[in-house]
Design a protein around this motif. Structure first.
Motif, PDB file in Angstrom:
ATOM      1  N   MET A   1       0.834  -1.182   0.000  1.00 36.04           N
ATOM      2  CA  MET A   1       0.000   0.000   0.000  1.00 36.04           C
ATOM      3  C   MET A   1       0.873   1.238   0.000  1.00 36.04           C
ATOM      4  O   MET A   1       1.877   1.294   0.699  1.00 36.04           O
ATOM      5  N   PHE A  14      -7.361   4.780   7.347  1.00 33.82           N
ATOM      6  CA  PHE A  14      -6.303   3.954   6.776  1.00 33.82           C
ATOM      7  C   PHE A  14      -6.903   2.969   5.785  1.00 33.82           C
ATOM      8  O   PHE A  14      -8.092   2.664   5.855  1.00 33.82           O
ATOM      9  N   ASP A  16      -5.976  -1.071   4.064  1.00 34.87           N
ATOM     10  CA  ASP A  16      -5.126  -2.251   4.284  1.00 34.87           C
ATOM     11  C   ASP A  16      -5.107  -3.199   3.091  1.00 34.87           C
ATOM     12  O   ASP A  16      -4.727  -4.339   3.214  1.00 34.87           O
ATOM     13  N   GLY A  17      -5.556  -2.729   1.929  1.00 33.49           N
ATOM     14  CA  GLY A  17      -5.543  -3.572   0.735  1.00 33.49           C
ATOM     15  C   GLY A  17      -6.924  -4.006   0.306  1.00 33.49           C
ATOM     16  O   GLY A  17      -7.216  -4.077  -0.871  1.00 33.49           O
ATOM     17  N   LYS A  33     -14.850  -0.490   9.807  1.00 26.11           N
ATOM     18  CA  LYS A  33     -14.018  -1.119   8.783  1.00 26.11           C
ATOM     19  C   LYS A  33     -14.967  -1.503   7.659  1.00 26.11           C
ATOM     20  O   LYS A  33     -15.931  -2.220   7.880  1.00 26.11           O
ATOM     21  N   ASN A  35     -15.151  -3.212   3.901  1.00 21.19           N
ATOM     22  CA  ASN A  35     -14.490  -3.986   2.860  1.00 21.19           C
ATOM     23  C   ASN A  35     -15.026  -3.543   1.507  1.00 21.19           C
ATOM     24  O   ASN A  35     -16.235  -3.508   1.301  1.00 21.19           O
TER      25      ASN A  35
END
Length: 120
Positions: A1, A14, A16-17, A33, A35
């Motif tokens: 990243m 942030f 994280d991929g 979070k 996705n």
């Protein structure tokens, strides 16, 4: 990243991929979070402080540039909820905000796209 963390009010954002997540900058606790797919915000993401959303791209392919489609997402910056999304050419830079549009720049033949600020 290669994306730098961003700050919005009491949040630190942030990637994280595969997800974007927010931490409370005072306590370090996870706020959300979300996705979004592959290569989420790989080269960065943009926070619109006035409209309170995050503009971020994600790929549908397992590898960058491998005939992968991409999606431009607008997320509520405080909750991580997906507000809108649009299919785009694979983008290799963080979205750029102008007064009129969100600019994405593609890896395929250098395609530059201007998307309405609210993805209308």
């Amino acid at each position: 990243m290669q994306a730098k963390p961003k700050e919005f009010e009491d949040l630190l954002l942030f990637v994280d991929g595969e997800s974007i997540f927010a931490l409370n900058k005072y306590t370090g606790s996870l706020v959300y979070k979300t996705n979004l797919g592959k290569s989420v915000g790989r080269r960065g993401f943009t926070v619109d402080h006035d409209r309170e959303y995050v503009a971020i791209t994600a790929s549908s392919g397992a590898r960058v540039g491998e005939n992968a489609g991409s999606t431009l997402f607008l997320l509520d910056v405080k909750s991580g909820k997906i507000l809108k999304k649009a299919s785009i050419n694979y983008s290799v830079v963080e979205p750029i905000l102008t007064s009129d549009c969100i600019i994405t720049s593609g890896a395929r033949h250098g395609v530059v796209q201007c998307h309405d600020r609210d993805l209308q």
